[in-house]
Scaffold this motif. Structure first.
Motif, mmCIF file in Angstrom:
data_model
loop_
_atom_site.group_PDB
_atom_site.id
_atom_site.type_symbol
_atom_site.label_atom_id
_atom_site.label_comp_id
_atom_site.label_asym_id
_atom_site.label_seq_id
_atom_site.Cartn_x
_atom_site.Cartn_y
_atom_site.Cartn_z
ATOM 1 N N ASP A 90 -3.363 14.474 -1.142
ATOM 2 C CA ASP A 90 -3.649 13.502 -2.269
ATOM 3 C C ASP A 90 -3.718 14.219 -3.691
ATOM 4 N N VAL A 144 -6.800 15.728 5.650
ATOM 5 C CA VAL A 144 -6.268 15.260 4.352
ATOM 6 C C VAL A 144 -6.941 16.378 3.292
ATOM 7 N N ILE A 186 -4.529 1.900 0.386
ATOM 8 C CA ILE A 186 -3.790 2.944 1.316
ATOM 9 C C ILE A 186 -3.148 2.269 2.480
ATOM 10 N N ARG A 209 0.797 11.614 11.481
ATOM 11 C CA ARG A 209 -0.363 11.237 10.867
ATOM 12 C C ARG A 209 -1.114 12.763 11.100
ATOM 13 N N HIS A 213 1.228 12.317 -1.500
ATOM 14 C CA HIS A 213 0.906 10.858 -2.463
ATOM 15 C C HIS A 213 0.170 11.295 -3.496
ATOM 16 N N GLU A 266 -9.378 2.005 0.268
ATOM 17 C CA GLU A 266 -9.096 1.885 1.689
ATOM 18 C C GLU A 266 -8.054 0.667 1.743
ATOM 19 N N LEU A 309 0.692 2.201 3.234
ATOM 20 C CA LEU A 309 1.233 2.964 4.379
ATOM 21 C C LEU A 309 2.033 1.986 5.319
ATOM 22 N N MET A 352 -7.980 7.692 3.442
ATOM 23 C CA MET A 352 -6.990 8.447 4.226
ATOM 24 C C MET A 352 -7.632 9.236 5.185
ATOM 25 N N ALA A 355 -2.081 15.153 5.284
ATOM 26 C CA ALA A 355 -1.671 14.242 4.118
ATOM 27 C C ALA A 355 -2.248 15.209 2.816
#
Length: 252
Positions: free
Chosen positions: A65, A84, A44, A60, A129, A41, A48, A77, A63
């Motif tokens: 990962d 996500v 990220i 947003r 990411h 946490e 960001l 995220m 995303a």
């Protein structure tokens, strides 16, 4: 040659938290899961904020990962994005990520098995990411994967890819490293001599040619990249980030 997928699956089955964040306090028999997730946490949120300061606001909605492991970064995220997707090659990592997803009530996170076509990463994403992943992937395999990740970035979206640049090896250490990755049985002998379990996998540290990544970004319509260096022990690594402005080679 070492099989990095096999090694990662072994890590997932034996010591998943330590393999994601290699600190003694994250060994399986002593890990504090809240403290572990907090590291993701904190990372990220800072990442960001820095990217938005230098590249502008990041949408947003979605995303991705890549190399999500147990969800150390993907789960935080999920508090910041509408959806996500986390990809990993190790089923045991994904199973643990699903368990933590229920624990964190992160219903907007989805975890899926990764392959070399990124077939589980549907559509495009506002933020793509990867962190502390590609250094463990051989370059010949990793560069095409980076290209596919860049293809998944929506126009206006941001890619943030982390790679290793230099291992900082002396000639002797470089030869020792090559032997560990290429000579069958040598790695087990090294672990035995060091008092470690003989079947504990090796974590490769592969050096990436960043010029090739910049070229792939340019071909796909990304704007000027921003980079920042990071040291992991003797290893020099780099974050490369840019916004996608065009559609040159974007697939469907």
């Amino acid at each position: 040659m070492a099989d990095t997928d096999r090694d990662w699956r072994k890590w997932a089955e034996t010591d998943p938290y330590y393999s994601v964040a290699a600190a003694p306090e994250f060994r399986r028999d002593r890990v504090d899961i809240d403290a572990f997730l907090y590291t993701g946490e904190a990372y990220i949120v800072q990442r960001l904020a820095m990217l938005e300061q230098q590249l502008g606001v990041i949408a947003r909605r979605r995303a991705l990962d890549f190399g999500c492991g147990v969800g150390r970064i993907a789960l935080p995220m999920a508090m910041l994005f509408g959806e996500v997707v986390g990809l990993d090659v190790a089923p045991a990592m994904l199973a643990e990520a699903e368990r933590l997803k229920q624990r964190q009530d992160a219903g907007n996170a989805r975890f899926a098995l990764s392959d070399d076509a990124l077939s589980a990463a549907d559509g495009h994403y506002d933020f793509v990411h990867s962190y502390i992943v590609f250094q463990h992937v051989p370059v010949a395999r990793g560069l095409p994967l980076i290209g596919l990740l860049l293809d998944r970035v929506a126009v206006g979206g941001i890619a943030s890819i982390h790679v290793a640049l230099r291992r900082g090896d002396t000639p002797w250490r470089a030869a020792f490293y090559k032997a560990r990755t290429r000579i069958p049985g040598f790695q087990k002998l090294v672990h035995w001599l060091r008092g470690k379990p003989s079947d504990e996998p090796m974590m490769q540290m592969n050096e990436y040619p960043v010029s090739a990544i910049f070229a792939m970004m340019q071909q796909r319509g990304f704007g000027q990249a921003i980079v920042d260096m990071e040291r992991h022990g003797r290893f020099l690594t780099m974050h490369i980030a840019a916004r996608r402005n065009g559609m040159q080679e974007q697939d469907g």
